[in-house]
Design a protein around this motif. Structure first.
Motif: not given
Length: 489
Positions: A85-102
């Motif tokens: 929703a906000k492409p430039n938003a900085r995600l928390d590490p746990e969410i970054r990893i979750t999205l990458r894994l998925g």
């Protein structure tokens, strides 16, 4: 290049976010989070007891998820970002990893059902304490699931920037490889970095003649090495669980790494400057059973691991007992005593020749790091030259020699080190590795099939550059640079 992991692990049927996550995904998430926080390396973490305790299927899936996510991280982030929703938003590490894994499972893994990839990623987000982000994870991954799978092989006519994007490598690195080695070589390096590396082993000198037949009975299928006659490629089977591996009759080691120690040749009083983890030290010992060998390592943890490994090997191979001394020492501070005739300086480096095996390097390395490595590597090579003896009697086989090597593809760590150190070392000269390669062939250590490719890989200054994916169709080694220096008589 699409990975095909083992069959999906069964999920627990009990309720709760944590119980809905398979053991393989839970361990992969934890490992990737440690790497994201700079707390470890993928090869070490994947060999940890917590992974070893998994079933064989879960170990395979965990490894596929960790290595695949690290190899494709740049591209995964590129595909995920526009869907936020906000492409430039900085995600928390746990969410970054979750999205990458998925995203990895949806875009690259053919045998993972979409519902498993999405639902377990949502459960991971909740389990990590990000309940409110679970909806966003669900929405992003469902949008990704509707998109086409990622292309397996990039086109051959891409610009450096396009090649970097298509193969998930940093653009600055790919641009360097194109400039230094040409477009086709750079493409081969990038493709090698996205594939699971071959599993190579070395058969030790004390191995039983029936070893390979015994391994075959255990379901371990081997093929002859592409470069060295003592090397084998593991085609199938769990080699690390075999009694032969546990007893030291075989050792896991890339063929290019083995070649470095083989090319060092023979000597009477030998020094391995930066010896951990010890694979090259053991080859030097096996090739020089009458020599006294000193193995140095500065890092305390690596020193302890080296000492333990060599001690265990000596128990299983009495031929090696008593002539390897292990010291905790800084190779950059070496002095002229006692004077060695053969020195191996396989120095710490950026590791850009091993991106398939150590994919996280591409996310940590920055251009200024190469200048820092350069200074340290020059100091180690100068220390090695100081530690050399004064005559061929010390070497016992001709001139006093120093072999310098890295698993880097970068000139700052390779040819420029040799140039800068020789500029202030008039008693030393660089010699071609062609004679050493010919000697290995005469001794029966080298396969005839790789001879032409090796000789073709020798540069004008006599050094050998093994480029990943370029030595030949059957020799998929990591990248290595090797140079030989001789003391002038």
């Amino acid at each position: 290049m699409t990975a095909k992991p083992a069959a999906k692990s069964a999920r627990p049927k009990t309720g709760g976010a944590s119980s809905a996550i398979s053991p393989a995904r839970r361990k992969a998430f934890a490992i990737l989070l440690e790497i994201e926080r700079n707390h470890g390396h993928s090869d070490d973490l994947l060999r940890s007891p917590r992974v070893s305790a998994l079933s064989a299927q879960d170990r395979n899936l965990c490894t596929t998820l960790v290595m695949g996510t690290l190899r494709w991280q740049i591209l995964l982030d590129h595909r995920i970002q526009p869907l936020l929703a906000k492409p430039n938003a900085r995600l928390d590490p746990e969410i970054r990893i979750t999205l990458r894994l998925g995203a990895l499972q949806l875009l690259f893994l053919d045998r993972i059902p979409t519902h498993a990839a999405v639902s377990e990623s949502v459960a991971l987000a909740k389990s990590a304490g990000h309940k409110f982000a679970a909806g966003m994870v669900n929405a992003v991954l469902r949008k990704l699931a509707a998109q086409p799978k990622q292309l397996h092989e990039p086109a051959s006519n891409l610009t450096p920037a396009q090649l970097a994007e298509a193969t998930a490598h940093p653009a600055w690195l790919v641009e360097r490889w194109v400039a230094n080695y040409g477009t086709e070589a750079a493409r081969a390096i990038c493709l090698h970095g996205q594939r699971q590396p071959e599993l190579n082993i070395r058969i030790s000198s004390n191995a039983s003649p029936e070893l390979e037949a015994q391994l075959a009975e255990q379901g371990i299928v081997l093929e002859l090495g592409a470069i060295l006659t003592s090397a084998r490629r593991v085609i199938s089977g769990d080699i690390a669980a075999s009694a032969a591996f546990q007893s030291g009759q075989i050792r896991i080691q890339d063929e290019g790494s083995q070649l470095v120690a083989e090319l060092a040749g023979h000597g009477k009083n030998i020094l391995d400057c930066c010896a951990a983890p010890g694979g090259k030290t053991l080859i030097l010992a096996e090739r020089n059973l009458q020599a006294q060998i000193t193995a140095c390592e500065l890092n305390p943890a690596r020193f302890r691991a080296l000492r333990q490994r060599l001690a265990e090997t000596e128990v299983h191979d009495p031929n090696l007992a008593g002539h390897i001394e292990v010291r905790q020492a800084d190779a950059a501070e070496l002095t002229s005593e006692p004077g060695y005739g053969l020195i191996l300086a396989d120095v710490p480096c950026s590791g850009t020749g091993t991106l398939g095996r150590n994919p996280e390097i591409r996310h940590r390395l920055e251009l200024p790091d190469l200048a820092r490595h350069h200074q340290h590597q020059c100091a180690i090579l100068r220390g090695a030259l100081r530690a050399a003896g004064n005559d061929s009697i010390t070497a016992n086989t001709g001139p006093v020699r120093v072999i310098y090597s890295t698993c880097s593809l970068e000139p700052e760590e390779n040819s420029e080190i040799i140039r800068d150190v020789l500029a202030s070392s008039p008693d030393w000269q660089q010699v071609s590795l062609a004679n050493a390669i010919g000697q290995l062939l005469e001794e029966g250590c080298l396969t005839q099939s790789c001879l032409e490719s090796l000789l073709h890989s020798i540069a004008e200054d006599g050094s050998l550059m093994l480029l990943p994916g370029r030595l030949g169709p059957d020799a998929a080694t990591d990248g290595f640079f090797i140079a030989m220096l001789e003391k002038r008589s």
